[in-house]
Each structure stands twice: as C-alpha cells, then as structure tokens.
Design a protein around this motif. Structure first.
Motif, PDB file in Angstrom:
ATOM      1  N   GLU A   1      33.639  38.097  63.800  1.00 23.32           N
ATOM      2  CA  GLU A   1      33.296  37.107  62.780  1.00 23.32           C
ATOM      3  C   GLU A   1      34.592  36.391  62.445  1.00 23.32           C
ATOM      4  O   GLU A   1      35.509  36.980  61.868  1.00 23.32           O
ATOM      5  CB  GLU A   1      32.731  37.775  61.533  1.00 23.32           C
ATOM      6  N   ALA A   2      34.681  35.134  62.855  1.00 28.54           N
ATOM      7  CA  ALA A   2      35.948  34.426  62.725  1.00 28.54           C
ATOM      8  C   ALA A   2      35.726  32.935  62.524  1.00 28.54           C
ATOM      9  O   ALA A   2      34.667  32.417  62.852  1.00 28.54           O
ATOM     10  CB  ALA A   2      36.779  34.653  63.982  1.00 28.54           C
ATOM     11  N   TRP A   3      36.725  32.273  62.000  1.00 29.22           N
ATOM     12  CA  TRP A   3      36.698  30.835  61.841  1.00 29.22           C
ATOM     13  C   TRP A   3      38.131  30.315  61.861  1.00 29.22           C
ATOM     14  O   TRP A   3      39.085  31.071  61.694  1.00 29.22           O
ATOM     15  CB  TRP A   3      35.972  30.422  60.570  1.00 29.22           C
ATOM     16  N   GLN A   4      38.255  29.020  62.090  1.00 31.44           N
ATOM     17  CA  GLN A   4      39.556  28.373  62.123  1.00 31.44           C
ATOM     18  C   GLN A   4      39.658  27.408  60.947  1.00 31.44           C
ATOM     19  O   GLN A   4      38.717  26.671  60.650  1.00 31.44           O
ATOM     20  CB  GLN A   4      39.742  27.610  63.433  1.00 31.44           C
ATOM     21  N   LYS A   5      40.808  27.420  60.292  1.00 33.57           N
ATOM     22  CA  LYS A   5      41.044  26.521  59.171  1.00 33.57           C
ATOM     23  C   LYS A   5      42.534  26.187  59.138  1.00 33.57           C
ATOM     24  O   LYS A   5      43.369  27.099  59.195  1.00 33.57           O
ATOM     25  CB  LYS A   5      40.618  27.184  57.861  1.00 33.57           C
ATOM     26  N   ASP A   6      42.841  24.912  59.082  1.00 34.47           N
ATOM     27  CA  ASP A   6      44.228  24.447  59.023  1.00 34.47           C
ATOM     28  C   ASP A   6      45.083  25.006  60.162  1.00 34.47           C
ATOM     29  O   ASP A   6      46.248  25.357  59.970  1.00 34.47           O
ATOM     30  CB  ASP A   6      44.864  24.803  57.670  1.00 34.47           C
ATOM     31  N   GLY A   7      44.489  25.129  61.342  1.00 33.00           N
ATOM     32  CA  GLY A   7      45.228  25.595  62.509  1.00 33.00           C
ATOM     33  C   GLY A   7      45.393  27.093  62.612  1.00 33.00           C
ATOM     34  O   GLY A   7      46.003  27.592  63.548  1.00 33.00           O
ATOM     35  N   ASN A   8      44.870  27.836  61.651  1.00 31.24           N
ATOM     36  CA  ASN A   8      44.958  29.300  61.674  1.00 31.24           C
ATOM     37  C   ASN A   8      43.588  29.901  61.933  1.00 31.24           C
ATOM     38  O   ASN A   8      42.566  29.306  61.598  1.00 31.24           O
ATOM     39  CB  ASN A   8      45.498  29.833  60.342  1.00 31.24           C
ATOM     40  N   PHE A   9      43.573  31.116  62.496  1.00 33.89           N
ATOM     41  CA  PHE A   9      42.334  31.839  62.740  1.00 33.89           C
ATOM     42  C   PHE A   9      42.193  32.933  61.690  1.00 33.89           C
ATOM     43  O   PHE A   9      43.144  33.666  61.412  1.00 33.89           O
ATOM     44  CB  PHE A   9      42.325  32.473  64.135  1.00 33.89           C
ATOM     45  N   TYR A  10      40.981  33.041  61.117  1.00 33.43           N
ATOM     46  CA  TYR A  10      40.697  34.020  60.082  1.00 33.43           C
ATOM     47  C   TYR A  10      39.539  34.910  60.498  1.00 33.43           C
ATOM     48  O   TYR A  10      38.621  34.474  61.177  1.00 33.43           O
ATOM     49  CB  TYR A  10      40.328  33.312  58.767  1.00 33.43           C
ATOM     50  N   THR A  11      39.601  36.144  60.059  1.00 33.43           N
ATOM     51  CA  THR A  11      38.530  37.103  60.297  1.00 33.43           C
ATOM     52  C   THR A  11      38.437  38.033  59.089  1.00 33.43           C
ATOM     53  O   THR A  11      39.427  38.233  58.380  1.00 33.43           O
ATOM     54  CB  THR A  11      38.763  37.914  61.584  1.00 33.43           C
ATOM     55  N   ARG A  12      37.256  38.584  58.858  1.00 27.23           N
ATOM     56  CA  ARG A  12      37.102  39.555  57.777  1.00 27.23           C
ATOM     57  C   ARG A  12      37.685  40.907  58.172  1.00 27.23           C
ATOM     58  O   ARG A  12      38.056  41.699  57.332  1.00 27.23           O
ATOM     59  CB  ARG A  12      35.632  39.714  57.426  1.00 27.23           C
ATOM     60  N   SER A  13      37.711  41.191  59.476  1.00 26.17           N
ATOM     61  CA  SER A  13      38.223  42.492  59.912  1.00 26.17           C
ATOM     62  C   SER A  13      39.744  42.439  60.050  1.00 26.17           C
ATOM     63  O   SER A  13      40.346  41.366  60.066  1.00 26.17           O
ATOM     64  CB  SER A  13      37.565  42.929  61.216  1.00 26.17           C
TER      65      SER A  13
END
Length: 148
Positions: free
Chosen positions: A66-78
């Motif tokens: 579960e991931a998304w990209q925002k402002d050039g960074n990758f984010y995940t809850r894990s």
C-alpha cells in the motif's frame, strides 16, 4: 504443494476487489516460500472456509505494498525496513459472506511466472528497503496498491 499465506481477520470491498486483513510481512513469507513463488495478479488463491472446511478458488487481484507518491517521495503505511503487502481477491458478493473471519488463504506454488516479473523476494525486499521510502502516519488517506 500449496503454501499458507494468511488467515482472514477482516475483509472489505475496494476498487481492486476484496481487500483482506491482515497484511503479510514479506520477510517472514520469504523465509518459508521459494524465491520464485511471489503471488501475482491472476493466479489462483485457495480459500478454506472455517464454517464448512471446504475449499474455494478465487483469483488474486492484487498483492502489493500500500503505497503512494507525493512531492517526489514514496510513502507506505508499513515499515520500509520490514514491508507488509496487502492482498486483494477478485470476486463479487458481500465480503463477510465470501471471506468470513477465519478463512485460510493458500497459494499454489506450481507457477513460475513470478520470477520473470519480480526477480523474487530478495529483489522486492531490497528495492523497498534501499529506496526513498517513508513510513506514513496510520491515518494517511492517500493509498494505492503498488504491485512489486
């Protein structure tokens, strides 16, 4: 020989299908499953219902971070150092009827399509751990499943 993936604690309908809880810790799964046996969309999951003990077959819709990209960074809850994948199955119907709590989900290990696409568990884990991934707050709302 099929291998055990998880026991359902909850499920909900999403745009990807029936999303299953709990998530699967990839390091733990990789420690007991061959490197070429990464579940891929379209493969068949084996479901063992707790109420009847019977087996059902369901298509795997997604198995990813579960991931998304925002402002050039990758984010995940894990935790990127110990990534967890979320499973979604195809199919119609009420989640509680299709996947009641206690349903065991198993994957067949006969197909070798995964090694060609992902190069195995080690590459998935290394890619997430070495990348520019950040752990997001649990209440973050931007989420998509990224198959890796």
């Amino acid at each position: 020989m099929p291998y055990y993936l998880l026991t359902v604690t909850a499920s909900r309908r999403t745009n990807l299908g029936l999303q299953v809880q709990p998530t699967v810790r990839i390091r733990e799964l990789a420690s007991r499953v061959k490197d070429t046996d990464v579940p891929m969309p379209g493969e068949r999951a084996l479901l063992r219902r707790p109420d009847t003990g019977t087996w059902w077959i369901a298509p795997l819709a997604s198995f990813g971070l579960e991931a998304w990209q925002k402002d050039g960074n990758f984010y995940t809850r894990s935790d990127p150092a110990d990534p967890e994948f979320t499973l979604a199955l195809g199919g119609k119907g009420d989640p509680e009827e299709v996947l009641p709590v206690g349903t065991e989900i198993w994957m067949a290990d006969k197909t070798r399509t995964s090694a060609q696409r992902t190069e195995g568990w080690r590459r998935i884990i290394a890619g997430i751990a070495s990348g520019d991934w950040y752990q997001a707050a649990p209440d973050s709302v931007d989420t998509t499943i990224t198959d890796r």
